[in-house]
Design an enzyme around this catalytic site. Structure first.
Site, PDB file in Angstrom:
ATOM      1  N   ALA A  63      -0.110 -10.970  -4.161  1.00  0.00           N
ATOM      2  CA  ALA A  63       0.630 -10.937  -2.771  1.00  0.00           C
ATOM      3  C   ALA A  63      -0.618 -10.666  -1.630  1.00  0.00           C
ATOM      4  O   ALA A  63      -0.464 -11.116  -0.637  1.00  0.00           O
ATOM      5  CB  ALA A  63       1.743  -9.945  -2.749  1.00  0.00           C
ATOM      6  N   THR A  64      -1.410  -9.777  -1.917  1.00  0.00           N
ATOM      7  CA  THR A  64      -2.425  -9.530  -1.086  1.00  0.00           C
ATOM      8  C   THR A  64      -3.143 -10.822  -0.534  1.00  0.00           C
ATOM      9  O   THR A  64      -3.421 -11.052   0.663  1.00  0.00           O
ATOM     10  CB  THR A  64      -3.539  -8.529  -1.420  1.00  0.00           C
ATOM     11  OG1 THR A  64      -2.948  -7.377  -1.526  1.00  0.00           O
ATOM     12  CG2 THR A  64      -4.659  -8.510  -0.443  1.00  0.00           C
TER      13      THR A  64
ATOM     14  N   ASN B  96       8.529  -1.149   0.182  1.00  0.00           N
ATOM     15  CA  ASN B  96       7.926  -0.472  -0.811  1.00  0.00           C
ATOM     16  C   ASN B  96       7.893   0.890  -0.955  1.00  0.00           C
ATOM     17  O   ASN B  96       8.034   1.574  -2.061  1.00  0.00           O
ATOM     18  CB  ASN B  96       6.433  -0.990  -1.127  1.00  0.00           C
ATOM     19  CG  ASN B  96       5.531  -0.716  -0.239  1.00  0.00           C
ATOM     20  OD1 ASN B  96       5.708  -1.134   1.211  1.00  0.00           O
ATOM     21  ND2 ASN B  96       4.441   0.146  -0.240  1.00  0.00           N
TER      22      ASN B  96
ATOM     23  N   GLN C  23       8.881  -6.696  -3.084  1.00  0.00           N
ATOM     24  CA  GLN C  23       9.864  -5.711  -3.608  1.00  0.00           C
ATOM     25  C   GLN C  23      11.167  -6.355  -3.801  1.00  0.00           C
ATOM     26  O   GLN C  23      11.792  -5.774  -4.709  1.00  0.00           O
ATOM     27  CB  GLN C  23      10.053  -4.685  -2.817  1.00  0.00           C
ATOM     28  CG  GLN C  23       8.670  -3.822  -2.555  1.00  0.00           C
ATOM     29  CD  GLN C  23       8.342  -3.095  -3.980  1.00  0.00           C
ATOM     30  OE1 GLN C  23       9.144  -2.748  -4.904  1.00  0.00           O
ATOM     31  NE2 GLN C  23       6.960  -2.793  -3.962  1.00  0.00           N
TER      32      GLN C  23
ATOM     33  N   SER D 157       4.379 -11.011  -5.740  1.00  0.00           N
ATOM     34  CA  SER D 157       3.472 -10.812  -6.570  1.00  0.00           C
ATOM     35  C   SER D 157       4.143 -10.563  -7.943  1.00  0.00           C
ATOM     36  O   SER D 157       5.082  -9.997  -8.204  1.00  0.00           O
ATOM     37  CB  SER D 157       2.954  -9.421  -6.358  1.00  0.00           C
ATOM     38  OG  SER D 157       1.807  -9.125  -7.271  1.00  0.00           O
ATOM     39  N   ALA D 158       3.680 -11.495  -9.293  1.00  0.00           N
ATOM     40  CA  ALA D 158       4.437 -11.393 -10.503  1.00  0.00           C
ATOM     41  C   ALA D 158       4.540  -9.927 -11.049  1.00  0.00           C
ATOM     42  O   ALA D 158       5.700  -9.807 -11.640  1.00  0.00           O
ATOM     43  CB  ALA D 158       3.765 -12.183 -11.350  1.00  0.00           C
ATOM     44  N   HIS D 159       3.826  -8.898 -11.004  1.00  0.00           N
ATOM     45  CA  HIS D 159       3.930  -7.771 -11.668  1.00  0.00           C
ATOM     46  C   HIS D 159       4.807  -6.657 -11.186  1.00  0.00           C
ATOM     47  O   HIS D 159       5.232  -5.881 -11.795  1.00  0.00           O
ATOM     48  CB  HIS D 159       2.621  -6.971 -11.711  1.00  0.00           C
ATOM     49  CG  HIS D 159       2.261  -6.354 -10.506  1.00  0.00           C
ATOM     50  ND1 HIS D 159       2.457  -4.962 -10.502  1.00  0.00           N
ATOM     51  CD2 HIS D 159       1.458  -6.848  -9.394  1.00  0.00           C
ATOM     52  CE1 HIS D 159       1.710  -4.757  -9.209  1.00  0.00           C
ATOM     53  NE2 HIS D 159       1.267  -5.783  -8.532  1.00  0.00           N
TER      54      HIS D 159
ATOM     55  N   THR E 268      -9.956 -21.779  -9.993  1.00  0.00           N
ATOM     56  CA  THR E 268      -9.293 -22.402 -11.137  1.00  0.00           C
ATOM     57  C   THR E 268      -8.128 -21.485 -11.473  1.00  0.00           C
ATOM     58  O   THR E 268      -8.176 -20.207 -11.647  1.00  0.00           O
ATOM     59  CB  THR E 268     -10.262 -22.178 -12.457  1.00  0.00           C
ATOM     60  OG1 THR E 268     -11.363 -23.013 -12.256  1.00  0.00           O
ATOM     61  CG2 THR E 268      -9.641 -22.750 -13.743  1.00  0.00           C
TER      62      THR E 268
ATOM     63  N   CYS F  50      -1.051   2.130  -3.402  1.00  0.00           N
ATOM     64  CA  CYS F  50      -2.191   1.822  -2.783  1.00  0.00           C
ATOM     65  C   CYS F  50      -2.845   2.652  -2.040  1.00  0.00           C
ATOM     66  O   CYS F  50      -3.906   2.787  -1.594  1.00  0.00           O
ATOM     67  CB  CYS F  50      -2.182   0.530  -2.061  1.00  0.00           C
ATOM     68  SG  CYS F  50      -0.811   0.479  -0.932  1.00  0.00           S
TER      69      CYS F  50
END
Length: 358
Positions: A72-73, A140, A168, A184-186, A222, A304
């Site tokens: 996401a960043t 968040n 979120q 963001s996937a995680h 890639t 963070c």
């Protein structure tokens, strides 16, 4: 150990792990090829990426495209830096540092206030030269749900673009109303190191990262079939399990509020994601509490910013004093959390707080 830090990261779904394994094959396997080559193995890897793209896109509004990023960043930086220069960037006072730091680096930054409930109401004035408005859908740290649809309308009325940080909320509630959306996937049971930026059709972005231009000529580098396949599987599962996940979350929230009934909730109790319980006990030494509760994984602030020693800008933004902010903790729970784990964690945390005379 009991994991209650879902806002920092979610456990990898078994389905996501299984989807990744083929694309991690070493010598003798067929999944390690570069998806940007032209031979058969590369085309297979490319097909896996496009399947995942469709699965992720299914959770976004119609009429846009998904650009894969490292997280996401990067997605936020691509949106904010690639959507233009000059003018003012207006952001809510409780945005993630990926937004706040980028807005300040770009020059003119206007801060939109939040009220004591942690809500950024869309009745505030925007500077006349505003080119971009950034309001996250779910905070968040305190979990409050922002009126992003209203802010999108306000931005359009001011001839500005609207960026929504949906990190979120993606896969948990409907994401609507934006020109660009970062995820963001995680945060929804996918792997770390992969995210995406959704961009409304008709909106062109400038390259921020130059090179091969693998993603629509906008984002170079890639792509990882393994990470993207895992993200796609996590998105597919989130789509299929949405109602079940919401029901489970409500049960966990109700139980957690009973277990911590004598704590004060930070932010609105109603306009919030019910997997986030940010609360305080005035006078609490959170460093000592975390040391005494080492078997429970929770946070005294956003991941963070942990360890920085700085008071949370989000908690300051809703009017808490430094002392109140530093007496706050955040519990995050979700799909794989259980009532039994909550019960056990509450016993440990409440006992440790009581040992401080609270």
């Amino acid at each position: 150990m009991i994991y209650l830090d879902y806002q920092a990261s979610t456990p990898l779904a078994p389905e996501a792990r299984d989807a990744m394994m083929r694309w991690l094959d070493g010598p003798g396997g067929t999944g390690f090829a570069n998806p940007h080559s032209s031979h058969k193995m590369a085309r297979q890897a490319k097909a896996a990426i496009e399947l995942a793209r469709d699965r992720v896109a299914a959770l976004f509004p119609p009429g846009g495209r998904v650009i894969f990023t490292s997280g996401a960043t990067e997605a936020i930086n691509l949106a904010m830096r690639g959507s233009g220069t000059g003018g003012t960037v207006a952001i809510s006072a409780i945005e993630h540092s990926a937004v706040t730091d980028t807005a300040r680096a770009l020059g003119k930054c206007h801060i939109l206030d939040v009220d004591k409930d942690g809500l950024c109401t869309a009745t505030q004035d925007l500077p006349e030269d505003t080119r971009l408005v950034c309001v996250m859908q779910v905070n968040n740290e305190i979990g409050t749900v922002q009126p992003t649809l209203e802010w999108h309308r306000r931005a359009k009325g001011a001839n500005a673009l609207f960026l929504c940080d949906a990190v979120q909320s993606f896969g948990k509630i409907e994401v609507t109303g934006a020109d660009m959306i970062a995820i963001s996937a995680h945060k929804f049971h996918g792997p770390k190191g992969i995210g995406a930026l959704w961009v409304r059709d008709g909106l062109d972005l400038a390259q921020v990262q130059t090179g091969g231009g693998q993603e629509f000529g906008i984002r170079s580098g890639t792509l990882s079939p393994a990470l993207i396949a895992g993200m796609g599987a996590a998105a597919k599962l989130a789509n299929e399990a949405l109602d079940r996940d919401v029901e489970h979350l409500e049960q966990l929230w109700t139980r957690a509020r009973d277990l911590f009934s004598d704590w004060t909730v930070n932010g609105s109790e109603t306009a919030r994601m019910h997997g986030n319980l940010n609360m305080r006990r005035d006078g609490l030494d959170t460093s000592r509490l975390m040391s005494d509760c080492r078997e429970v994984m929770f946070s005294a602030g956003s991941a963070c910013a942990s360890g920085s020693g700085k008071t949370s800008h989000v908690l300051r933004g809703i009017g808490l004093t430094d002392a109140q902010a530093k007496s706050s903790i955040r519990l995050g729970f979700g799909r794989y959390s259980t009532i039994e784990e909550l019960d056990q964690a509450a016993g440990i945390i409440n006992t440790a707080a009581a040992a401080q005379g609270l």
